[in-house]
Motif scaffolding. Sequence first.
Motif, PDB file in Angstrom:
ATOM      1  N   PHE A  38       2.638  55.311  15.668  1.00  0.00           N
ATOM      2  CA  PHE A  38       3.571  54.640  16.855  1.00  0.00           C
ATOM      3  C   PHE A  38       3.999  53.346  15.937  1.00  0.00           C
ATOM      4  O   PHE A  38       3.039  52.574  15.639  1.00  0.00           O
ATOM      5  N   ALA A  39       5.198  53.291  15.755  1.00  0.00           N
ATOM      6  CA  ALA A  39       5.639  52.025  14.840  1.00  0.00           C
ATOM      7  C   ALA A  39       6.647  51.316  15.533  1.00  0.00           C
ATOM      8  O   ALA A  39       7.335  50.282  15.027  1.00  0.00           O
ATOM      9  N   ILE A  40       6.593  51.285  17.256  1.00  0.00           N
ATOM     10  CA  ILE A  40       7.411  50.298  17.863  1.00  0.00           C
ATOM     11  C   ILE A  40       6.864  48.955  17.987  1.00  0.00           C
ATOM     12  O   ILE A  40       5.768  49.010  18.125  1.00  0.00           O
TER      13      ILE A  40
ATOM     14  N   ASP B 107       0.878  52.558  25.535  1.00  0.00           N
ATOM     15  CA  ASP B 107      -0.268  53.614  26.610  1.00  0.00           C
ATOM     16  C   ASP B 107       0.185  54.965  26.390  1.00  0.00           C
ATOM     17  O   ASP B 107      -0.619  55.595  26.279  1.00  0.00           O
ATOM     18  N   LEU B 108       1.505  55.226  26.651  1.00  0.00           N
ATOM     19  CA  LEU B 108       1.845  56.908  26.457  1.00  0.00           C
ATOM     20  C   LEU B 108       1.488  57.191  25.091  1.00  0.00           C
ATOM     21  O   LEU B 108       0.992  58.312  25.141  1.00  0.00           O
TER      22      LEU B 108
ATOM     23  N   TYR C  42      -0.303  60.112  19.795  1.00  0.00           N
ATOM     24  CA  TYR C  42       0.481  59.898  18.263  1.00  0.00           C
ATOM     25  C   TYR C  42       0.224  58.396  18.229  1.00  0.00           C
ATOM     26  O   TYR C  42       1.430  58.040  17.491  1.00  0.00           O
ATOM     27  N   ILE C  43      -0.663  57.819  18.673  1.00  0.00           N
ATOM     28  CA  ILE C  43      -0.866  56.256  18.419  1.00  0.00           C
ATOM     29  C   ILE C  43      -0.671  55.999  16.829  1.00  0.00           C
ATOM     30  O   ILE C  43      -0.277  54.993  16.626  1.00  0.00           O
TER      31      ILE C  43
END
Length: 156
Positions: free
Chosen positions: A36-38, A25-26, A32-33
Amino acid sequence: MKNDEIIIRKAVEADSAKVWLLMRDLAIFEKYIDVFAITPEIVKVSGFRKSPPDFYCFVAEDKDEIAGMLVYYFLPYTAQNRPGIYMKELYVDQKYRGQKIGKQLMDVLKKEAKVNNCGQIKWTVAPWNEAGKRFYERLGAKENNEWINYEWNVKN
């Protein structure tokens, strides 16, 4: 409306999936979604199964729900010959905003810094995030204009 049920505590491995949701969500909020690779598994392994972990995390818990999170790591060596803390992420779920949860998370981080003899807590804020800047200024934090951030992306 103040929620007296909120408990601030260190995150545990069982929180991994919920913490990941807030991280995602952040990433959407901060735009930067697309990079986002997490994943929930990365959160679990990096934050709870490694020793030492890659990051530490406090969560704000409301019954069985995680209302907010603060992710940080230690900077073991600084010019002051004292460790520091780098706050990587602070995020409160939209439905919990306005209840002072962000302040509670920051207050716990400040205590963590004192317990670990840290001289400073550092973080960055997106220049367009006016609400974030006002929040940190209300806490007494000062903008540091003495340094410019650089990045050097390394591709494999």
